[in-house]
Every structure is written in C-alpha cells, then in structure tokens.
Write an enzyme that holds these catalytic residues in place. Structure first.
Site, PDB file in Angstrom:
ATOM      1  N   SER A   1      38.454  57.979  52.430  1.00 59.58           N
ATOM      2  CA  SER A   1      38.642  59.381  52.052  1.00 59.58           C
ATOM      3  C   SER A   1      37.400  59.827  51.291  1.00 59.58           C
ATOM      4  O   SER A   1      36.350  59.200  51.412  1.00 59.58           O
ATOM      5  CB  SER A   1      39.909  59.509  51.200  1.00 59.58           C
ATOM      6  N   ASN A   2      37.475  60.889  50.526  1.00 63.50           N
ATOM      7  CA  ASN A   2      36.350  61.303  49.691  1.00 63.50           C
ATOM      8  C   ASN A   2      36.874  61.903  48.402  1.00 63.50           C
ATOM      9  O   ASN A   2      38.086  62.040  48.217  1.00 63.50           O
ATOM     10  CB  ASN A   2      35.429  62.271  50.454  1.00 63.50           C
TER      11      ASN A   2
END
Ligand code: CTP
Length: 227
Positions: free
Chosen positions: A24-25
C-alpha cells in the site's frame, strides 16, 4: 453549465501479497476528505469513494460513501458512477502495481535465502480508463481533475500526466524528498490546465488548500477540456 454529480476518490488502495501481508502507501485520505466536504456544499450529489483512509477521514458529509480495497475495485466503482455532467476529482493514491500472484497461504522464510523476490503487475490507470470511456461513449459535460505529487520537475511531470490521462486540470504539489509519506503539514499546490499554470496557492493547511481548489473549479465553469 453545472455539474449534476461529483465523485471524489481518497486514500490508498491495498493489494494483498498473502493472507497476512499487503502492499500500500502512506496516503492518509486527508486531502480527499476535505475536498469531498467542500464539493458536497456545492454539488448535492457527491459520492466519496475511499480506499483504506485513516478513521477520521472515512465519513465526510457527502450524499454517499463507497468503500473499496484494491485499485481494480476503485476503478470499477468510479466507472459505475461516472455519467453526464460529472466532476471527478481523483485525490486517491491507488497502488500502481499488485502482486502477480496473491498467495493462498502465508509466504514462509526460505532456509538459506537472504532475499525475497516478488513479481508485480500493473494495475489499471483509473483516470486513463475513465477518459477512454468518456471519449468512447461520448459522455458529455464531465470534468476530470487529477493530482501529481512530485519530488522534482513538478511542471513537466504534472503537464505530462494531464496530457497522458486527458485531464481538464491537475493539482501539482512538491513532496519533500526527505519527508516520509504524504504528511499532515501545510502544503503548496500549483494548478495546471492544458494551457499551463492557471493558479497556485499555499503554503496552507490541506483543509484551506481543498477549499481553494474547489473555489477555483467553481469559477472555472468546468467542462471537458475547457481549461
Ligand atoms: N491515478 C489513477 N490510477 C492509478 C494511479 C494513479 O487514476 N492506477 C491517479 C491519481 O489518483 C492521481 C493521478 O492519477 O490523480 C496521478 O497519480 P500519480 O501516482 O502521481 O501518477 P502515476 O500515473 O501513477 O505516475 P507515477 O507514479 O509514475 O509518478
């Protein structure tokens, strides 16, 4: 002319590697949340499509909220909501890649190996997919707004994305090379249309920036490639 509907996307998407791990980020969803609240005061039918945002950015005061996990799900949700006279603001940070294989069981450490190699495949580019649908189906009166967070060459990269994704506007901002993540701190943005820089504001809080972006869009009159 006015918009009959708005779609605001927000936050990161999540792509599973195995049942316990994902990629993810660090997007929090803060900018998308504030933009959604501002837009909802202007366009009554505002749909907030959120990835895995922080809890405080889950529920803006919009007419509807849709929760998604992966980039493919976000893409499908946006495609099913887009219609005539729709303003789409893509403030989300969708994961650009997903694991080539999502393992059914937890990946185990291999005895004697100090590295792990994972293969990724590209996710759909949501804005490009929407642009093609609008062109292909001749959907009238839409306005597509993207974001470009860059560490360098802001104007060049922002205008490149505006063109390749066929956007009406792109909101560019510098992200510090030494900062991790997208940050809570004040920020400055530059707005571009296909004719170049059209406005800039900041440093201000993300809430104030959101309000200025929405004010700009209200005054611009919107409309496909009218920039
Ligand atoms: N975006 C999208 N679909 C993706 C990735 C990004 O629609 N799969 C949107 C983002 O919401 C943003 C804009 O495209 O509005 C630019 O996103 P960014 O991550 O900066 O651009 P990329 O095209 O992914 O380019 P790069 O990561 O190479 O800088």
């Amino acid at each position: 002319m006015g918009f009959s509907k708005a779609i605001i996307t927000s936050g990161p998407t999540r792509e599973w590697i195995d049942p316990v791990r994902y990629i993810s980020n660090a997007s929090s969803g803060k900018m998308g949340f504030h933009i959604a609240e501002e837009v909802a005061r202007w366009i009554p039918e505002t749909v907030y499509i959120r990835g895995l945002v922080q809890d405080e950015y889950k529920n803006p005061n919009t007419s509807r909220r849709i929760s998604v996990e992966t980039t493919s799900e976000m893409c499908a949700a946006v495609l099913s909501e887009i219609g005539e006279d729709t303003l789409l603001i893509m403030a989300a940070a969708p994961a650009d890649f997903r694991p080539f294989r999502s393992e059914d069981s937890k990946i185990k450490k291999e005895e004697g190996s100090e590295t792990l190699v994972l293969e990724f495949v590209k996710n759909p580019d949501i804005l490009k997919t929407v642009s093609s649908k609008i062109a292909g189906e001749k959907i009238q009166g839409c306005c597509l707004v993207g974001f470009a967070a860059e560490t360098n060459s802001l104007e060049e990269f922002a205008l490149g994305k505006l063109k390749s994704k066929n956007l009406d506007f792109i909101v560019g901002n510098y992200v510090g090379k030494n900062e991790k993540g997208f940050g809570e701190a004040d920020t400055s943005v530059v707005l571009y249309s296909s004719s170049g820089k059209v406005s800039e504001f900041g440093p201000l809080s993300k809430q104030e920036i959101a309000s200025k972006i929405v004010d700009f869009l209200k005054k611009s009159g919107g409309g496909r490639n009218s920039g």
